[in-house]
Design a protein around this motif. Structure first.
Motif, short mmCIF file in Angstrom:
data_model
loop_
_atom_site.label_atom_id
_atom_site.label_comp_id
_atom_site.label_asym_id
_atom_site.label_seq_id
_atom_site.Cartn_x
_atom_site.Cartn_y
_atom_site.Cartn_z
N SER A 62 0.84 -1.20 0.00
CA SER A 62 0.00 0.00 0.00
C SER A 62 0.87 1.25 0.00
O SER A 62 1.61 1.52 0.96
N GLY A 63 0.76 2.04 -1.07
CA GLY A 63 1.51 3.29 -1.15
C GLY A 63 1.05 4.30 -0.10
O GLY A 63 1.85 5.09 0.40
N HIS A 64 -0.26 4.28 0.21
CA HIS A 64 -0.75 5.19 1.26
C HIS A 64 -0.09 4.85 2.60
O HIS A 64 0.29 5.75 3.36
N ALA A 65 0.01 3.57 2.89
CA ALA A 65 0.65 3.16 4.16
C ALA A 65 2.14 3.46 4.10
O ALA A 65 2.74 3.89 5.10
N PRO A 68 -1.66 7.46 -11.43
CA PRO A 68 -0.69 6.38 -11.26
C PRO A 68 -1.10 5.29 -10.28
O PRO A 68 -0.86 4.10 -10.53
N ALA A 69 -1.74 5.67 -9.17
CA ALA A 69 -2.13 4.64 -8.19
C ALA A 69 -3.20 3.74 -8.78
O ALA A 69 -3.18 2.51 -8.56
N LYS A 79 -4.01 6.11 -16.98
CA LYS A 79 -2.69 6.42 -17.56
C LYS A 79 -2.65 7.85 -18.11
O LYS A 79 -1.62 8.52 -18.03
N GLY A 80 -3.76 8.30 -18.67
CA GLY A 80 -3.84 9.67 -19.18
C GLY A 80 -3.71 10.68 -18.05
O GLY A 80 -2.98 11.68 -18.17
N ILE A 81 -4.37 10.42 -16.92
CA ILE A 81 -4.28 11.32 -15.76
C ILE A 81 -2.85 11.32 -15.23
O ILE A 81 -2.29 12.37 -14.88
N ALA A 82 -2.23 10.13 -15.21
CA ALA A 82 -0.85 10.01 -14.72
C ALA A 82 0.09 10.84 -15.61
O ALA A 82 0.95 11.58 -15.10
N ALA A 83 -0.07 10.72 -16.92
CA ALA A 83 0.83 11.43 -17.84
C ALA A 83 0.70 12.94 -17.66
O ALA A 83 1.70 13.68 -17.63
N GLN A 84 -0.53 13.39 -17.51
CA GLN A 84 -0.76 14.84 -17.32
C GLN A 84 -0.14 15.29 -15.99
O GLN A 84 0.54 16.32 -15.92
N HIS A 96 6.50 4.23 -7.88
CA HIS A 96 6.03 2.90 -8.27
C HIS A 96 5.10 2.92 -9.48
O HIS A 96 4.50 1.89 -9.82
N ALA A 97 5.00 4.06 -10.14
CA ALA A 97 4.12 4.16 -11.32
C ALA A 97 4.46 3.13 -12.41
O ALA A 97 3.55 2.60 -13.06
#
Ligand SMILES: N[C@@H](CCC(=O)N[C@@H](CS)C(=O)NCC(=O)O)C(=O)O
Length: 207
Positions: free
Chosen positions: A16-19, A115-116, A134-139, A172-173
């Motif tokens: 978990s990235g949040h943890a 990314p998450a 993936k589009g949101i991540a790239a932006q 970790h993306a």
């Protein structure tokens, strides 16, 4: 600084990235803590016992003496306000504090939707619109890369909670099929975060 009377208990899941963002900050602050793994796969986070700690049934949660807190960003704010008398991680100056908060909002917004989410689809088999994620991540990464063209960290030239909150799901993306190759400034910033004394990585997901 008053240290916790007994180790802070961190309820987490190793992937978990949040943890991880909480674990990273506990480590950077050199606070005594113990990890309690919550098995998300078997639904341990939806038991009455865990729901009594976080009614949303999510990790991370911390217990620090008689304080029980859920939500990674809320926990970061608590730890900084309580255990960082220098105010370095969560500045008290109004404008500097707002710059940090802006990135905490991004960490709960675009970082999760981009990314998450893409990583959740490939690592946990979550059913969602991967192309949209993936589009949101790239932006998002293009904005961060540009933002870091003339400053060392997200809220200025010193590290703050902004960097802790954004780091893990960015690093970790690639586990979600999002390449970091186009973003040289962003990659240099990841290396700067990884060079902070006390840095601990999150376990890599098996591909
Ligand atoms: N806003 C929460 C989100 C935490 C979150 O999404 N945790 C995930 C693991 S990364 C979880 O526990 N998911 C289980 C579920 O929602 O059922 C935070 O920042 O702590």
């Amino acid at each position: 600084m008053t240290l916790p009377a007994s180790p802070i208990r961190l309820y987490r899941y190793p992937l978990s990235g949040h943890a991880h963002r909480v674990e990273l900050f506990l480590s950077l602050l050199r606070l005594p803590f113990e990890r309690v793994d919550v098995d998300l796969k078997s639904g341990a986070h939806k038991t009455p016992e865990f729901l009594s700690k976080n009614a949303f049934g999510q990790v991370p949660v911390i217990e620090d003496g008689d304080v029980t807190l859920a939500d990674s960003n809320a926990i970061l704010v608590y730890l900084a306000a309580r255990y960082d008398p220098s105010g370095r991680w969560l500045p008290r100056d109004p404008v500097a504090a707002a710059h940090v908060q802006r990135w905490l909002s991004v960490a709960a917004g675009q970082l999760v939707a981009g990314p998450a989410a893409a990583r959740a689809a490939s690592v946990f088999g979550r059913k969602l619109d991967v192309e949209q994620a993936k589009g949101i991540a790239a932006q998002l990464f293009a904005v961060i890369d540009q933002h870091l063209a003339d400053q060392r960290f997200l809220a200025g030239d010193e590290p703050t909670l902004a960097d802790i909150a954004i780091y893990t799901y960015t690093a970790h993306a690639p586990e979600g099929g999002v390449s970091l190759d186009p973003y040289a400034n962003l990659r240099a910033w990841l290396a700067r975060v990884e060079g902070l004394p006390g840095f601990v990585p999150m376990k890599k997901a098996l591909s």
